[in-house]
Design an enzyme around this catalytic site. Structure first.
Site, PDB file in Angstrom:
ATOM      1  N   ASP A  17       0.864  -1.173   0.000  1.00 30.49           N
ATOM      2  CA  ASP A  17       0.000   0.000   0.000  1.00 30.49           C
ATOM      3  C   ASP A  17       0.906   1.229   0.000  1.00 30.49           C
ATOM      4  OD1 ASP A  17      -2.391   1.624   0.474  1.00 30.49           O
ATOM      5  OD2 ASP A  17      -1.624   1.836   2.509  1.00 30.49           O
ATOM      6  N   ASP A  19      -0.268   5.009   0.750  1.00 25.90           N
ATOM      7  CA  ASP A  19      -0.565   6.048   1.740  1.00 25.90           C
ATOM      8  C   ASP A  19      -0.621   5.492   3.158  1.00 25.90           C
ATOM      9  OD1 ASP A  19      -0.689   8.174  -0.130  1.00 25.90           O
ATOM     10  OD2 ASP A  19      -2.586   7.343  -0.819  1.00 25.90           O
TER      11      ASP A  19
END
Length: 187
Positions: A17, A19
């Site tokens: 991922d 953010d």
């Protein structure tokens, strides 16, 4: 922490991922908007915020979390496939690619999926491990057999699971890199 879950001789597919896992968006959100980090996603931000000019600018300006690029480069050098899977708006593709390159992250595909669909992607793609911060995504990923390494934030402090291992900094993962060099995660 990691050594008990390994099997020799396999190159892993590593989902990452962006953010609040490798990019410290939370720091910018707190600094600019004083949002609470107790709930995810933040109810202080309007729906679709990150598709606005202001939201896209915020994504582009987030700084990397210390050690993240180094760990992912080491995994890539060891032959593991690194793939960035994000719920950012597709509008962010160009500057996301440039952001990763500018901060020294290893090359890898970038896949944009709606929130809640990372588990579908991981199941179809066969992700072995996934670095994630979103509580709902982490729980979904473990359901499909993916090992989840969850960076600790206040909003995910109560998330637990058989395949979820928490870490407080990328330096923790870096100390365990020998476990990733030639192994696959297994139960």
């Amino acid at each position: 922490m990691l050594k008990r879950n390994i099997q020799k001789g396999y190159k892993m597919r590593v989902g990452v991922d962006i953010d609040n896992t490798v990019a410290n968006l939370n720091e910018e959100l707190v600094k600019r908007y004083n949002v609470s980090l107790e709930v995810y996603p933040s109810p202080d931000l309007p729906g679709g915020f990150f598709s606005t000019e202001e939201g896209l600018e915020l994504l582009a300006q987030a700084k990397p979390l210390p050690g993240a690029a180094e760990v992912l480069r080491a995994l890539s050098r060891a032959g593991h496939e690194v793939l960035y899977i994000t719920s950012r708006p597709v509008l962010a593709i160009n500057f996301t690619r440039e952001w990763l390159k500018a901060w020294g992250f290893p090359r890898g595909g970038i896949v944009f999926v709606p929130r809640g669909f990372k588990k579908v992607f991981a199941a179809c793609y066969g992700s072995d491990i996934f670095f994630e911060d979103d509580p709902g995504e982490a729980l979904g990923l473990q359901e499909v057999g993916t090992w989840v390494y969850m960076l600790e934030w206040p909003y995910n402090s109560n998330v637990e699971g058989v395949r979820i291992q928490r870490f407080s900094s990328w330096e923790e993962i870096e100390e365990s890199l020998d476990c990733f060099s030639q192994y696959r995660m297994v139960l």
